[in-house]
Design an enzyme around this catalytic site. Structure first.
Site, PDB file in Angstrom:
ATOM      1  N   ARG A 226     -17.861   7.680 -29.154  1.00 19.18           N
ATOM      2  CA  ARG A 226     -17.761   6.713 -30.639  1.00 19.18           C
ATOM      3  C   ARG A 226     -18.701   7.167 -31.491  1.00 19.18           C
ATOM      4  O   ARG A 226     -20.065   7.504 -31.136  1.00 19.18           O
ATOM      5  CB  ARG A 226     -17.813   5.354 -30.068  1.00 19.18           C
ATOM      6  CG  ARG A 226     -19.196   4.902 -29.436  1.00 19.18           C
ATOM      7  CD  ARG A 226     -18.963   3.356 -28.691  1.00 19.18           C
ATOM      8  NE  ARG A 226     -18.887   2.515 -29.542  1.00 19.18           N
ATOM      9  CZ  ARG A 226     -18.637   1.166 -28.967  1.00 19.18           C
ATOM     10  NH1 ARG A 226     -18.831   0.917 -27.861  1.00 19.18           N
ATOM     11  NH2 ARG A 226     -18.532   0.095 -29.937  1.00 19.18           N
TER      12      ARG A 226
ATOM     13  N   GLN B 160     -12.281  -5.456 -22.039  1.00 19.05           N
ATOM     14  CA  GLN B 160     -13.684  -6.077 -22.069  1.00 19.05           C
ATOM     15  C   GLN B 160     -14.237  -5.688 -20.412  1.00 19.05           C
ATOM     16  O   GLN B 160     -14.040  -6.504 -19.510  1.00 19.05           O
ATOM     17  CB  GLN B 160     -13.934  -7.475 -22.356  1.00 19.05           C
ATOM     18  CG  GLN B 160     -13.272  -7.825 -23.529  1.00 19.05           C
ATOM     19  CD  GLN B 160     -13.967  -7.378 -24.824  1.00 19.05           C
ATOM     20  OE1 GLN B 160     -14.673  -6.273 -24.835  1.00 19.05           O
ATOM     21  NE2 GLN B 160     -14.144  -8.342 -25.730  1.00 19.05           N
TER      22      GLN B 160
ATOM     23  N   ARG C  87      -9.720 -42.094 -22.078  1.00 17.11           N
ATOM     24  CA  ARG C  87      -9.916 -41.028 -21.420  1.00 17.11           C
ATOM     25  C   ARG C  87      -8.915 -40.509 -20.129  1.00 17.11           C
ATOM     26  O   ARG C  87      -8.490 -41.426 -19.635  1.00 17.11           O
ATOM     27  CB  ARG C  87     -11.339 -41.210 -20.467  1.00 17.11           C
ATOM     28  CG  ARG C  87     -11.752 -40.139 -19.882  1.00 17.11           C
ATOM     29  CD  ARG C  87     -13.203 -40.478 -19.105  1.00 17.11           C
ATOM     30  NE  ARG C  87     -13.831 -39.350 -18.604  1.00 17.11           N
ATOM     31  CZ  ARG C  87     -14.960 -38.819 -19.346  1.00 17.11           C
ATOM     32  NH1 ARG C  87     -15.094 -39.124 -20.508  1.00 17.11           N
ATOM     33  NH2 ARG C  87     -15.449 -37.715 -18.691  1.00 17.11           N
TER      34      ARG C  87
END
Length: 254
Positions: free
Chosen positions: A95, A127, A183
């Site tokens: 790169r 990744q 909740r």
């Protein structure tokens, strides 16, 4: 002695580029693993040993053994990383220096790679900091991507977590994704889909137009909850050591 293999097989028994260059729909999918040498949080983390294997070896072997990629590349500016990548079975793209700085975006590395290796229909960004990806994840995601006719794909994990924000001026906290007075129970709530950064698919035409990994018709591939952990700190490394021993992909040795 040197073992001989049929022309369409490599030394691990995987099909060569000539035999696995296209998907059922005729697309050529190429994988790219960015792995620069200047990691700040964990020096040279891309080749640091994780449960006895260099970090990039985990995702490279999984990508190769999935059989869906015409080529698997590691993009790096570091000789040591390049050597480990080749030993793992990947090809190496050297790169440009400006794409390997601490401030450079991952997209800049993708653009740099695409200019040097334009022969692909779909680019899969992988990744290295998500070593829990298995060959089946790649295969299932590509099948979903093609079935949906997507332009790009993101991986995510479903997490049942309540999100909050705090106003910096007043210090007042506010719930972002639920109502505290109502909740919800876990079993009554679908949770949140959180991007885990494992890998992405990007159509070539979309990437040429936007130079971004995501866009157009986006498809989401849901991964197991344990894949939410990424390697960004020494604490993450300790957690991941345990996870890869239980959930990591042991490469085939053919």
């Amino acid at each position: 002695s040197v073992r001989s293999f049929p022309a369409f097989l490599d030394q691990r028994g995987r099909m060569s580029d000539a035999k696995r260059a296209r998907t059922d729909s005729g697309k050529r999918v190429v994988a790219l693993v960015p792995a620069r040498g200047g990691s700040v949080s964990i020096p040279l983390k891309n080749i640091r040993a994780l449960a006895g294997r260099p970090l990039i070896d985990w995702c490279v072997k999984a990508a190769l053994d999935s059989g869906i990629f015409a080529e698997v590349y590691v993009s790096t500016d570091h000789d040591g990383i390049a050597a480990v990548a080749e030993k793992s079975g990947a090809k190496v793209h050297r790169r440009a220096p400006e794409t390997a700085t601490s401030t450079a975006s991952t997209e800049s590395a993708m653009v740099d790679f695409a200019k040097a290796h334009p022969d692909f229909d779909v680019l899969c960004l992988i990744q290295a900091t998500s070593p829990l990806t298995t060959p089946d994840h790649f295969k299932e995601a590509l099948a979903l991507y093609e079935k949906a006719g997507g332009d790009s794909l993101v991986t995510a994990v479903r997490a049942h977590r309540f999100m909050w924000s705090v106003d910096p001026a007043t210090g007042v906290a506010k719930a972002k994704n639920y109502e505290p007075l109502k909740r919800p129970r876990r079993q009554d709530w679908d949770g949140e889909l959180i991007e885990n950064g494992a890998f992405y698919f990007t159509d070539r035409a979309l990437f040429d137009k936007t130079q971004c990994r995501l866009g157009g018709k986006m498809v989401l591939y849901e991964m197991p909850e344990h894949t939410l952990v990424e390697l960004d700190s020494p604490i993450d490394w300790q957690i991941m050591e345990s996870l890869v021993r239980e959930h990591g992909y042991p490469p085939s040795e053919k």
